[in-house]
Design a protein around this motif. Sequence first.
Motif, short mmCIF file in Angstrom:
data_model
loop_
_atom_site.label_atom_id
_atom_site.label_comp_id
_atom_site.label_asym_id
_atom_site.label_seq_id
_atom_site.Cartn_x
_atom_site.Cartn_y
_atom_site.Cartn_z
N ASP A 402 -1.49 56.15 60.96
CA ASP A 402 -1.57 56.38 59.44
C ASP A 402 -2.33 55.26 58.70
O ASP A 402 -2.11 55.09 57.42
N GLN A 403 -3.26 54.71 59.61
CA GLN A 403 -4.28 53.71 58.73
C GLN A 403 -5.38 54.29 58.16
O GLN A 403 -5.74 53.80 57.13
N LEU A 404 -5.60 55.42 58.22
CA LEU A 404 -6.41 56.40 57.62
C LEU A 404 -6.34 57.73 57.36
O LEU A 404 -5.24 58.35 58.20
N SER A 405 -6.49 58.14 56.16
CA SER A 405 -6.13 59.43 55.86
C SER A 405 -7.35 60.54 56.67
O SER A 405 -8.22 59.92 57.43
N SER A 406 -7.13 61.88 56.68
CA SER A 406 -7.98 62.56 57.61
C SER A 406 -9.54 62.39 56.87
O SER A 406 -10.72 62.30 57.88
N THR A 407 -9.75 62.54 55.63
CA THR A 407 -10.93 62.50 55.13
C THR A 407 -11.57 61.26 55.42
O THR A 407 -12.64 61.03 55.57
N ALA A 408 -10.75 60.20 55.48
CA ALA A 408 -11.29 58.63 55.45
C ALA A 408 -11.86 58.54 57.01
O ALA A 408 -12.69 57.96 57.38
N PRO A 482 -3.30 54.21 49.23
CA PRO A 482 -1.82 53.93 50.00
C PRO A 482 -1.76 55.27 50.88
O PRO A 482 -2.25 56.37 50.85
N ASP A 483 -0.65 54.90 51.75
CA ASP A 483 -0.45 55.84 52.67
C ASP A 483 0.44 57.03 52.12
O ASP A 483 1.83 56.48 51.61
#
Length: 497
Positions: A402-408, A482-483
């Motif tokens: 969860d360090q990155l969102s899917s778009t990121a 933010p996560d």
Amino acid sequence: MAAYKGQRTTDEGPRYETVIGLEVHAQLKTASKAFSPDAAAFGAPPNTHVDPVSLGHPGTLPVFNAAVVGETLLLGLALDCRIARRSVLARKHYFYPDLPKGYQISQYETPILSGGHVSIRDEVSGEARAVALTRVHLEEDAGKLVHDLDPTATLVDHNRCGVPLLEIVSEPDLRTPREAALYLQEIRRLVRWLGICDGNMEEGSLRCDANVSVRPVGSDTLGTKAEVKNLNSIRGVERAIAHEAARQIALIERGEAVVQETRLWDADREETRSMRSKEEAMDYRYVPDPDLPPVVVTDAVLAEARAAIPELPAARRTRYVDALGLPAYDAALLTEERALADYFEATLDALRATPSSDEAKAVSNVVMGDVLRVTKEQKLDIAAFPIGPGRLAALVRMRLDDQLSSTAATEVFDAMLTDASSPEAIAQTRDLLQVSDDDALVPVVDQILAANPKQVADFRAGKQQVVGFFIGQVMRTFPGAPDPKRVRALLLERLKG
Ligand code: ADP
Ligand code: MG
């Protein structure tokens, strides 16, 4: 399988059944030709791979290329064929300007492989079915006539003379145009997987003739067949068979007979045309080639082939489903090509020695999604893909944590195509890292709750969905990314507390 255009159907179902047997020619990927040291490679300037053997000059002697046997045995083992320990090379005589010797070296009574089967999978039910093979024999290719370069003459290019071919002949075991396409697809996948043929139908390294007949449903005698030639794509094979079956059904319905003949598929006009009838069929006067000893498969050569055979696509698909917990769809797509399957596995290995099914699915998602998207768009070979398995695994790990969102994650992936730094470094530079650190998140969460007392009261009165409003507010107010999972948890803790 589904009915197709041209198949006469009644309320009770189709009245005719189509019967198809395919003859597939696969050009082997050897360095030199079958009987001479010329290069076998495609695409050289015309008539540059031509030594006296290829040109059939008198006094030359063919010498059999042992690599041909090695590649043939790989296919034989993969298709479960009987392997002849001793098979004869024969001369098949005919006259044509692309055949300087006046005969083609082939096999007649003793093919090197016989029996065996190709497994195809019904696209709707997913069930596998074995299509029986009659034989697979060795032969050499002929040259190529070029009709469209000179307005007044046909030119001949002898580069292809003597290039090794396998002719793979099926039993009349296929029942629909779609099945024939699946069968051909499976052969193409397999020869590419084994590395023995590049399977390129446009360049002619994989060719197919279709034998087609029709008969009333329920009949167990075969109808008269026509052989359709000039098929140069899998889609072409499917369409040509459908058209040919419809033509034969129409003939029978008019009370006419199907004649045994060879027909040519015209892809532009979507029709088959008669080329020659059975009466004009050639007598090839097969004789064992006196210049060539029999092809002998020794125990040692067979053992070598057994040792060289890679894990086959079907076995990998099963392993991906059973051991990794992947959906059958993923397993099928990932094993379309050996290099892709290898890339998937190398990435998974780099992620963890014994991955969970969630981890396997996460890697599968990025390979089927971002990786295939880019290889298709940029027509890249997976072997030359700019993101190696190690870096891809690091990206997947960040996503799983969860360090990155899917778009990121997609943004980082795209950057990694041209930037050799680690995904962590790229995410940092672009400020894409998701913050899940409570010390940073809690003040913003509390600030939003304090600013919206009415919505807090709504939540406590049972209006659960306002939590979405709070998440949105926090995401917008927080400097950075933010996560959302952690934000949600913190909000619920406080709202319920
Ligand atoms: P030929 O003597 O014309 O070469 P073969 O018996 O060698 O015919 O078969 C060539 C191919 O045609 C094989 O793939 C075989 O399965 C297929 N075949 C044979 N008879 C039929 C038929 N009646 N309908 C469809 N395909 C057939
Ligand atoms: Mg035949």
